[in-house]
Design an enzyme around this catalytic site. Sequence first.
Site, short mmCIF file in Angstrom:
data_model
loop_
_atom_site.label_atom_id
_atom_site.label_comp_id
_atom_site.label_asym_id
_atom_site.label_seq_id
_atom_site.Cartn_x
_atom_site.Cartn_y
_atom_site.Cartn_z
N PHE A 131 0.84 -1.19 0.00
CA PHE A 131 0.00 0.00 0.00
C PHE A 131 0.89 1.25 0.00
O PHE A 131 1.93 1.28 0.66
CB PHE A 131 -0.89 -0.04 1.25
CG PHE A 131 -2.01 0.95 1.25
CD1 PHE A 131 -3.17 0.70 0.54
CD2 PHE A 131 -1.90 2.13 1.96
CE1 PHE A 131 -4.21 1.62 0.54
CE2 PHE A 131 -2.93 3.06 1.97
CZ PHE A 131 -4.10 2.80 1.26
N ASP A 208 1.16 -5.57 8.13
CA ASP A 208 0.05 -4.62 7.99
C ASP A 208 -1.22 -5.45 7.78
O ASP A 208 -1.35 -6.17 6.79
CB ASP A 208 0.31 -3.69 6.79
CG ASP A 208 -0.76 -2.61 6.67
OD1 ASP A 208 -1.92 -2.87 7.04
OD2 ASP A 208 -0.44 -1.51 6.18
N TYR A 233 -11.49 1.11 10.14
CA TYR A 233 -12.65 1.64 9.38
C TYR A 233 -13.01 0.75 8.20
O TYR A 233 -13.97 1.01 7.50
CB TYR A 233 -12.42 3.08 8.92
CG TYR A 233 -11.11 3.32 8.19
CD1 TYR A 233 -10.97 3.00 6.86
CD2 TYR A 233 -10.02 3.84 8.87
CE1 TYR A 233 -9.76 3.21 6.20
CE2 TYR A 233 -8.81 4.06 8.23
CZ TYR A 233 -8.69 3.73 6.89
OH TYR A 233 -7.49 3.93 6.25
N LYS A 234 -12.23 -0.31 7.94
CA LYS A 234 -12.53 -1.22 6.85
C LYS A 234 -13.46 -2.32 7.37
O LYS A 234 -14.63 -2.05 7.62
CB LYS A 234 -11.23 -1.76 6.25
CG LYS A 234 -10.48 -0.63 5.51
CD LYS A 234 -9.10 -0.99 5.04
CE LYS A 234 -8.49 0.22 4.31
NZ LYS A 234 -7.04 0.13 4.15
N ARG A 382 -12.26 -3.04 -7.94
CA ARG A 382 -12.07 -3.85 -6.75
C ARG A 382 -13.41 -4.07 -6.06
O ARG A 382 -14.13 -3.13 -5.78
CB ARG A 382 -11.08 -3.16 -5.81
CG ARG A 382 -10.50 -4.09 -4.77
CD ARG A 382 -9.47 -3.39 -3.92
NE ARG A 382 -10.06 -2.26 -3.20
CZ ARG A 382 -9.45 -1.62 -2.21
NH1 ARG A 382 -8.23 -1.97 -1.85
NH2 ARG A 382 -10.04 -0.62 -1.58
C1 LIG Z 1 -6.24 1.29 4.12
C2 LIG Z 1 -4.80 0.97 4.32
C3 LIG Z 1 -3.96 1.87 5.01
C4 LIG Z 1 -4.52 3.18 5.46
O1 LIG Z 1 -3.70 3.95 6.27
P1 LIG Z 1 -4.36 5.24 6.98
O2 LIG Z 1 -3.27 5.83 7.74
O3 LIG Z 1 -5.51 4.74 7.81
O4 LIG Z 1 -4.88 6.14 5.91
C5 LIG Z 1 -2.65 1.49 5.25
N1 LIG Z 1 -2.17 0.29 4.78
C6 LIG Z 1 -2.96 -0.58 4.11
C7 LIG Z 1 -2.42 -1.88 3.65
C8 LIG Z 1 -4.29 -0.25 3.85
O5 LIG Z 1 -5.08 -1.09 3.17
#
Ligand SMILES: *Cc1c(COP(=O)(O)O)cnc(C)c1O
Length: 410
Positions: A131, A208, A233-234, A382
């Site tokens: 990410f 992660d 939040y996911k 997606r």
């Molecule tokens: C959604 C996501 C993030 C988001 O990071 P934020 O700091 O909450 O914006 C980070 N890493 C992965 C793999 C994600 O899917």
Amino acid sequence: MSDVLARAAELDAADPLAHHRAAFVTDEEVVAYLDGNSLGRPLHATRERLAGFVDRPWGDRLIRAWDEGWMDAPTELGDTIARVCLGAAPGQTVVADSTTVLLYKLVRAAVDAQVRDDQRRTEILVDTDNFPTDRYVVEGIAAERGLELRWIRPEADSGVTPDLVREALSDRTALVLLSHIAYRSGHVADVPAITALAHDAGAQVLWDLCHSVGSVEIALDEHDVDLAVGCTYKYLNGGPGAPAFAYLAARHHGRFRQPIQGWMGAADPFAMGPGYAPDAGVRQLISGTPPVIGMLPMRDMLALIEEAGMAAVRHKSIALTSYAVEVADALLAPHGVVLASPRDAATRGGHVTLDHPDFRAVTAELWRRGVIPDFRPPHGLRVGLSPLSTSFAEVAAGLAAVADALTSRS
Ligand SMILES: *Cc1c(COP(=O)(O)O)cnc(C)c1O
């Protein structure tokens, strides 16, 4: 075409978790929500929880509520996430900040400890498909600390394998930073195998969990994971901007020290002492005042997941993604759509990515029609399927709309 769509009703009728869908807020305008992996739907219970909070305890207990629960919320809620979703014993997980900020703190804590113990360990292993925020954070830390990034380059439609990690590891590796589930392809990394490989090479691993927590079973303690972060939040339905969580294995407490020294991570915040002394436990990962309001909604989802059980959630998740692949094969492949996720359900997380050159425009059109997947460049649609809130009928309606959109463009 109607065959595969008709099966949705049968699958919904046979789904032992189907009754949980009534717990979520829905809206008539939304035909198919296929983005629960980006922002989970709210729960009805959350409406009352948020409104009630204004009167009690905020309105009546006021500042006294800090002593009556708010101060402990980061570790108490962390322990709940650990118990329900992470396979982790209490005392190793906190809720705070955003994933990005916690990533920064944990990577810094780990590489600083590693370099202190062995100055040759100057590499961070990361993959090109991780990410963006993960890649950007380590890019910044490498520049700041004089470290090097070593890139693993996985196939776009799969992900990082133990073989790729083995080839990249050396006695210079300080830390391996990987996503448990690839945000684009949905590939599930082999956490126990990769963690063991890293340890054999003297490296530490940070997983992660943003795309796995609440959709795939996780066993951090059993697999000897060192560090982990994840979003709430996911699949934990914590709402936009809900704080993240961090896990630091108990064996590293005292050895790892995060860089943002704030009063709330100090051993005794209200001593107001002249210098910083970190809390001896996982609480040292927090820096400032806990985001108490942001921690409210995820409690409802965690209770629901605990009631359903993570094994049942994963079972439904596999059924949903398998069905999505089946519908895509039947309705979308004839339009030239290609599956960009693993076919094998065992190595696929809770979402499926489909590729077609027109998908950027198609996604925009679908959103106007209440069909909501998301778009990931260069041309991926997606489809995120949150197990407790998504029906098979929703998958069918959503992917049929994709087929319609492609038909009307050709
Ligand atoms: C959604 C996501 C993030 C988001 O990071 P934020 O700091 O909450 O914006 C980070 N890493 C992965 C793999 C994600 O899917």
